[in-house]
Design a protein around this motif. Sequence first.
Motif, PDB file in Angstrom:
ATOM      1  N   LYS A  13       0.825  -1.216   0.000  1.00 47.08           N
ATOM      2  CA  LYS A  13       0.000   0.000   0.000  1.00 47.08           C
ATOM      3  C   LYS A  13       0.857   1.262   0.000  1.00 47.08           C
ATOM      4  O   LYS A  13       0.612   2.199  -0.755  1.00 47.08           O
ATOM      5  CB  LYS A  13      -0.918  -0.027   1.223  1.00 47.08           C
ATOM      6  CG  LYS A  13      -2.064   0.957   1.168  1.00 47.08           C
ATOM      7  CD  LYS A  13      -3.055   0.670   2.297  1.00 47.08           C
ATOM      8  CE  LYS A  13      -4.254   1.604   2.215  1.00 47.08           C
ATOM      9  NZ  LYS A  13      -5.247   1.312   3.285  1.00 47.08           N
ATOM     10  N   ARG A  14       1.874   1.288   0.891  1.00 47.77           N
ATOM     11  CA  ARG A  14       2.726   2.483   0.986  1.00 47.77           C
ATOM     12  C   ARG A  14       3.990   2.151   1.784  1.00 47.77           C
ATOM     13  O   ARG A  14       4.094   1.082   2.379  1.00 47.77           O
ATOM     14  CB  ARG A  14       1.977   3.641   1.657  1.00 47.77           C
ATOM     15  CG  ARG A  14       1.578   3.364   3.101  1.00 47.77           C
ATOM     16  CD  ARG A  14       0.763   4.501   3.703  1.00 47.77           C
ATOM     17  NE  ARG A  14       0.434   4.254   5.108  1.00 47.77           N
ATOM     18  CZ  ARG A  14      -0.586   3.513   5.504  1.00 47.77           C
ATOM     19  NH1 ARG A  14      -1.376   2.931   4.611  1.00 47.77           N
ATOM     20  NH2 ARG A  14      -0.817   3.342   6.795  1.00 47.77           N
ATOM     21  N   GLN A  15       4.916   3.096   1.780  1.00 47.43           N
ATOM     22  CA  GLN A  15       6.153   2.990   2.564  1.00 47.43           C
ATOM     23  C   GLN A  15       6.100   4.019   3.678  1.00 47.43           C
ATOM     24  O   GLN A  15       5.681   5.159   3.457  1.00 47.43           O
ATOM     25  CB  GLN A  15       7.386   3.248   1.681  1.00 47.43           C
ATOM     26  CG  GLN A  15       7.511   2.338   0.482  1.00 47.43           C
ATOM     27  CD  GLN A  15       8.073   0.974   0.843  1.00 47.43           C
ATOM     28  OE1 GLN A  15       8.625   0.799   1.918  1.00 47.43           O
ATOM     29  NE2 GLN A  15       7.918   0.012  -0.052  1.00 47.43           N
ATOM     30  N   GLU A  16       6.537   3.612   4.877  1.00 47.08           N
ATOM     31  CA  GLU A  16       6.571   4.529   6.019  1.00 47.08           C
ATOM     32  C   GLU A  16       7.906   4.392   6.735  1.00 47.08           C
ATOM     33  O   GLU A  16       8.156   3.381   7.391  1.00 47.08           O
ATOM     34  CB  GLU A  16       5.433   4.241   7.004  1.00 47.08           C
ATOM     35  CG  GLU A  16       4.061   4.626   6.508  1.00 47.08           C
ATOM     36  CD  GLU A  16       2.987   4.424   7.572  1.00 47.08           C
ATOM     37  OE1 GLU A  16       3.325   3.923   8.669  1.00 47.08           O
ATOM     38  OE2 GLU A  16       1.822   4.772   7.310  1.00 47.08           O
ATOM     39  N   THR A  54       7.273  -1.183   5.286  1.00 42.11           N
ATOM     40  CA  THR A  54       6.284  -1.346   4.215  1.00 42.11           C
ATOM     41  C   THR A  54       4.935  -1.719   4.806  1.00 42.11           C
ATOM     42  O   THR A  54       4.846  -2.598   5.667  1.00 42.11           O
ATOM     43  CB  THR A  54       6.732  -2.453   3.231  1.00 42.11           C
ATOM     44  OG1 THR A  54       8.026  -2.118   2.706  1.00 42.11           O
ATOM     45  CG2 THR A  54       5.751  -2.599   2.087  1.00 42.11           C
ATOM     46  N   PRO A  68       4.573   0.347  -4.269  1.00 44.55           N
ATOM     47  CA  PRO A  68       3.121   0.296  -4.073  1.00 44.55           C
ATOM     48  C   PRO A  68       2.437  -0.355  -5.273  1.00 44.55           C
ATOM     49  O   PRO A  68       2.754  -0.064  -6.432  1.00 44.55           O
ATOM     50  CB  PRO A  68       2.735   1.771  -3.946  1.00 44.55           C
ATOM     51  CG  PRO A  68       3.968   2.418  -3.381  1.00 44.55           C
ATOM     52  CD  PRO A  68       5.115   1.693  -4.020  1.00 44.55           C
TER      53      PRO A  68
END
Length: 511
Positions: free
Chosen positions: A146-149, A153, A177
Amino acid sequence: MASEILMMAEVLSTEKAVDRNVIFEAIEAALATATRKRHREDIEVQCVIDRKDGSYTPYRVWEVIEDDAELEFPSKQICISAAKEHDQDLVVGEFVKEELEAVPFGRIAAQAAKQVIMQKVREAERNKISEEFEPRVGEMLSGVIKRQERGDTIVDLGGVEALLPRNRTIQREGLRPGDRVRAILSEVKQNNRGPQLVLDRVTPQLVLALFRTEVPEASENIIEIVGAARDPGLRAKIAVKSNDSKVDPVGACVGIRGSRVQSVSNEINGERVDIIKWSEDPAQFVINALAPAEVESIMVDEDKGAMDVIVDESQLSLSIGRGGQNVRLASELTGWDINIMTYEQANEKLEEESSGVREMFMAKLDIDADVATILIQEGFSSLEEVAYVPREEMLEVEEFDEALVDELRQRADDALVTLAIQKEEMLKGADPADDLLGMDGMDETTAKFLAINNIKTMEDLAEAATDELLEIEGLKISEERAQELIMIARRPWFEEMGIDPDAEEEVEESA
């Protein structure tokens, strides 16, 4: 209001996939909160919703307490004698209820009710996630990135987000993503925001799960994928065996033109996978695990769980692998400590070990170096073996006649008796403390050996290192048992410091 309640319960139940009763309970709690705010007095309120028509009835509630008990909350408690005026059947701990007027709520009250409802719904969602995924820890899950934070991941598992930490991601793996990814659910952590699903792509369990998915024979139990070892992103080894003599387990995992193993490799960022045939013979299993290196001979030390593997000089670098990768993975896969060496190194080690045994035989049996060397060459390494190996077996030694065999056996037996007497005399003076003698897993002989080496109390043992115990002359103890005794002695330390005793490996390593 009644129709709105029914509609709210239906919509939230559908959208959030939460049981309608949970929604009704949340609305009841919200209505009770809103009703309580309409009264100046701090009262306890309960609301009951009719599940069919949506109507609700609020009640003021008092807890029934003993007559002689102090009323800490007069607006919420009532003595048993006064309670019986309402209902003779009431007992302490039950509640007196008085119906209140159901009145419409304003905008502020409705907003407060909404907040309570959403909080209850979130709690229900969290409980549902825990109930669904905690039994699935160790299972392979598939999701979409979904996204990188901050380097981690976030993976969408289908309405539920999971965390793939950076340290559990294969190095140099370009995850973006929208990519679909598979990983092992390693744990379900509880935090202030609710349950957090944690994924892992570097565990050997992922390789096992991928092969079990790709190889139909594995799911049908025709072949078994026994174990795996990994250097994530670079190389892995798996051990396989067949339950059907007609099926080649290695070929089944490789697939036609390598299709199956290639599919697994693609999933783990091109990681090379060696497929090893499992063997019930540990030595053969180690030889298989070291492939493609060729093994010349192997010596097994079962007591130490180690094997000395002898290879030709030309095979040395291949058997060890870059940075020791090949031998390290083979060791992890087989569970044996593997030492790779050339013939020259093996001979040097053998000579070093033999010299100590040779000197012992010469001293204890009063024999010359030639006879001691013959004993070693024939596989004898202790006085017990010389004394108790069948006489016929010793007579098979070409250089020995009956008279020499009988003399050697008698001298070995006499030496063992002498050692036993010396040991008994030595231990007579030992004075271990009561706490050491009574410690879990301790026996009297071991305690006395420790005591004569200035380890007389549990505290002394707790401060000792494994090597100290192994170096005590006459104390026959394995490294594993030495570590176990030391960790038992350290338990009071753990309890005093509030440390989990299960973390014993870390404590032992730091010692």
